[in-house]
Design an enzyme around this catalytic site. Structure first.
Site, short mmCIF file in Angstrom:
data_model
loop_
_atom_site.label_atom_id
_atom_site.label_comp_id
_atom_site.label_asym_id
_atom_site.label_seq_id
_atom_site.Cartn_x
_atom_site.Cartn_y
_atom_site.Cartn_z
N LYS A 249 -121.75 -10.02 -34.41
CA LYS A 249 -121.24 -8.77 -33.96
C LYS A 249 -119.58 -9.01 -33.85
O LYS A 249 -119.11 -7.98 -33.75
CB LYS A 249 -121.90 -8.46 -32.78
CG LYS A 249 -123.31 -8.11 -32.61
CD LYS A 249 -123.67 -7.92 -31.33
CE LYS A 249 -125.30 -7.40 -31.38
NZ LYS A 249 -125.63 -7.16 -29.99
N VAL B 103 -116.26 -11.12 -31.96
CA VAL B 103 -115.79 -11.46 -30.52
C VAL B 103 -114.18 -10.97 -30.38
O VAL B 103 -113.95 -11.06 -29.07
CB VAL B 103 -116.21 -12.96 -30.24
CG1 VAL B 103 -117.62 -13.03 -30.03
CG2 VAL B 103 -115.30 -13.87 -30.86
N GLU C 114 -112.57 -8.43 -30.11
CA GLU C 114 -112.02 -7.28 -29.10
C GLU C 114 -112.78 -7.56 -27.90
O GLU C 114 -112.08 -7.25 -26.78
CB GLU C 114 -112.30 -6.11 -29.86
CG GLU C 114 -112.11 -5.80 -31.30
CD GLU C 114 -110.80 -5.30 -31.61
OE1 GLU C 114 -109.92 -5.10 -31.00
OE2 GLU C 114 -110.40 -5.67 -33.15
MO1 MOS Z 1 -107.53 -4.95 -33.59
S1 MOS Z 1 -106.68 -3.57 -32.36
O1 MOS Z 1 -108.70 -3.75 -34.44
O2 MOS Z 1 -106.41 -5.65 -34.53
#
Ligand code: MOS
Length: 712
Positions: free
Chosen positions: A675, A677, A679
């Site tokens: 999934k 990690v 963000e």
């Molecule tokens: Mo991230 S804000 O999609 O680099």
């Protein structure tokens, strides 16, 4: 023999290169005969250039060209919307007319033999403006609903959503909280500044660029110059942090290519730290009202979440500010409304956990306020409102490990020993506070391609034009390739960051492992099967390749199926934080952080943990330090430097940072079952910290960052 590399804490394959200076970043590519460019920027936020005097700059030593809107070549600026571009509006066109839309907008470009000569000549350009009243004060702009329209990416998301009767439920509620939360503008501050080196060879262009998506850079510069994208090569093997600033292709890339074309020489353009605040986006200032209503037993009866964010006058950038409030907690009556404040600023952009980091700060702060109002433990309140399914999309979750995250993180943290009374815990003169919050971020999976080439000596070359802004793409892809091929990891070489390689998904939105990883797996599987079939009777792949005596190549494309119609797919997490607040000085120190995440399969627990620690430390910045101070008179950033824009350093990182990945097997999301990690690591950190500050001090701070003055 099977070799399980996926799931192992493999050290970075490019670690030695990075620590010995062997990794080459955009500005470090030496090109013979290279000239240097410097940008002259507008000193007003809104108006027209009425005169621009370049005579002195042109006479200065070493100057090769001075470009302004009067003499710069007209550029094609064909329509181009890449995934990271604002859905509505049109990008800033540079040096094409006398219009000024924001403070710091490029108004001239100087190209000279040396950087010093370019900077000196740039300082000699004199501009006069017919300034118009600008909207640079976000507190004085009336927010409006964003434009709804069809775009290349489909319909723009609805600005308002409603289920049930939120207003009625709010009016009838036994217990409610209703407050406004403010997050000021924050800027991406990667260590590496944005830089581009542009080299023309006839009608072919090579760009060494700091970017999170080489193919999009090629596509956009092709559209700007009106040339085929296949004529442009973009190279970007290493990115020294970006956090989203490298997702879009910003005007300085066009300027570098323009300067190189006019000067007839290779040109390097590197932004200064100050310029990083005027042209590569930022996390927009947000104002959010969250009203929660609940019954006495803590069941949520209503969620009203209205928020607005700043955007530019020429593009409507919208981030996912309210998405989590629609499904994170169970609630029959929900209203969300998203608006934008159009300002004379440059367009904001995605910054680590864009939307979620800000929206979840408001939601999870409000949940903590509700817990206090109810006299219920904050973890217990969340458990009482665990949804069985996504109540917004009306879909089951593909997997959701919130309960496990609360349990293991609370145990590790020692949450059961918490005295709920504010100001009840002390360590000497320090007030101690314990706080928690929930985290979530969508599982994103996008089309991607990869290729694998097996050689007779038993080694493999695997490629995809992805990026690595720090999470460890070089390493994790090598792991996936080695395991799929069944080869020792030393025999596999993975390459990325070049438009000559198969097109990858954007290196953002936490989708690289899911998308590029799945493509690498598919390409390696194909190559291995092909080699084994052709070599018939071989013991293993190494033996097969030796017998074949010639390379075997395979490529693969992956595309998401219909899983998103059948499931709501997100990573979830829980953050627990201990702070110590100095009651006399108002200083907050974060002492312990424990994060538990249900993020599907973890390909490399070492680099994933590193990402989560980075996100936690970034969250300390968001909670306690980061604030781009906008001078409301003219849109100037008064602290556009590292001395005055505070970011957390080693001394701010707590001695205890625990990262726990709960076991989660989710075959529905993508072939690898990951999934991401990147963000979610930042989501929930700021509210966990401010909730802990409330517990320590009894003071609820609803405007970030929580600087000492707010606690005195
Ligand atoms: Mo991230 S804000 O999609 O680099």
């Amino acid at each position: 023999m099977t070799i399980d590399f996926i799931g192992r804490p493999v050290s970075r394959v490019d670690g030695r290169q990075k620590v010995t200076g062997g990794a080459t970043y955009a500005a470090e590519f030496g090109v013979p005969n290279m000239a240097h460019a410097a940008v002259v920027r507008s000193t007003v936020a809104n108006g027209r250039i009425i005169s621009i005097d370049t005579a002195e700059a042109e006479r200065a030593a070493g100057v090769l060209a001075v470009l302004t809107h009067r003499n710069a070549p007209r550029l094609a600026y064909r329509p181009h919307k890449g995934l990271p571009d604002a859905a509505v509006g049109e990008r800033l066109h540079v040096l094409q007319d006398n219009r000024v839309n924001h403070q710091g907008q490029p108004i001239a470009l100087v190209v000279a033999d040396t950087l010093e000569q370019a900077n000196h000549a740039a300082a000699l350009v004199r501009a006069a403006y017919a300034a118009e009243t600008g909207t640079t004060d976000v507190t004085r702009v009336e927010p409006v609903l964003p434009t709804q329209q069809k775009t290349d990416q489909g319909e723009t998301p609805p600005a308002e959503t409603r289920r049930g009767d939120p207003e009625g439920a709010l009016a009838a509620a036994e217990v409610k909280v209703d407050h406004t939360y403010v997050i000021p503008r924050e800027n991406h501050n990667p260590i590496e500044m944005h830089a581009t080196i542009a080299v023309w060879d006839g009608d072919r262009l090579t760009l060494w660029d700091k970017t999170q998506w080489v193919h999009n850079t090629a596509d956009e510069i092709a559209a700007v110059f009106g040339i085929p994208a296949v004529n442009i090569r973009v190279v970007s093997p290493f990115v020294g942090g970006a956090f989203g600033s490298g997702l879009r292709t910003w005007p300085h890339v066009t300027l570098a290519a323009l300067g190189a074309r006019v000067a007839g020489r290779p040109v390097k353009l590197m932004l200064s730290r100050r310029e990083m605040y005027y042209g590569v986006g930022y996390r927009p200032h947000t104002v959010q009202r969250v009203a929660l209503a609940a019954s006495r037993d803590g069941a949520l009866a209503a969620i009203v979440h209205e928020g607005y964010q700043e955007t530019s006058t020429y593009e409507e950038f919208s981030e996912a500010l309210l998405n989590a409030s629609r499904f994170l907690h169970s609630c029959p009556n929900v209203f969300t409304r998203h608006r934008i404040a159009r300002m004379n600023v440059h367009t904001p952009t995605y910054m680590r956990a864009p939307g979620e980091a800000s929206g979840v700060f408001a939601l999870e702060s409000a949940m903590d306020e509700l817990a206090v109002a109810l006299g219920v433990d904050p973890v217990e309140l969340r458990l009482r409102n665990e949804p069985e399914r996504d109540e917004f999309k009306q879909l089951p979750f593909s997997s959701r490990s919130t309960r496990a995250c609360y349990r293991v993180a609370a145990e590790r943290f020692g949450w059961s020993r918490r005295d709920p009374e504010p100001r009840s815990m002390r360590d000497g003169r320090w007030l101690i506070g314990w706080g928690m919050a929930t985290a979530t971020y969508p599982m994103n999976y996008a089309p991607a391609s990869a290729a694998a080439r097996l050689l007779p000596d038993g080694t493999a070359e695997v490629t995809s034009a992805s990026s690595d802004m720090g999470p460890g793409t070089w390493t994790s892809m090598t792991q996936v390739a080695a395991e799929t091929l069944g080869l020792p990891i030393e025999q596999v070489k993975f390459s990325l960051g070049d438009t000559r390689l198969p097109r990858a998904a954007i290196h953002g939105g936490s989708m690289t492992m899911a998308s590029v990883g799945s493509a690498v797996q598919a390409a390696c599987r194909k190559a291995r099967e092909d080699a084994l079939a052709r070599a018939g009777g071989a013991n293993d792949l190494t033996d097969a390749m030796r017998r074949l005596g010639q390379p075997v190549e395979a490529s693969a494309d992956v595309t998401p199926g219909d899983a998103s119609q059948r499931f709501s797919m997100h990573a979830f997490g829980a953050l627990f934080v201990e702070v110590a607040v100095d009651p006399d000085l108002g200083e907050t120190r974060v002492r312990r952080m424990v994060g538990a995440y249900g993020a599907g399969r973890i390909v490399n627990p070492k680099t994933a943990r590193s990402q989560c620690i980075g996100g936690m430390i970034g969250g300390i910045g968001m909670a306690l330090m980061e604030h781009s101070v906008v001078d409301a008179r003219n849109g100037r950033i008064t602290n556009a430097n590292f001395a005055e824009y505070a970011v957390p350093v080693h001394a701010d990182a707590p001695p205890v940072m625990d990262v726990i990945f709960v076991d989660e097997h989710d075959p529905n999301v993508n072939p690898l079952g990951v999934k991401g990690v990147g963000e979610i690591a930042l989501v929930g950190v700021a509210p966990a910290i401010t909730n802990a500050i409330f517990h320590a001090t009894g003071k609820r701070i609803r405007e970030l960052p929580v600087t000492p003055d707010k606690l005195l």
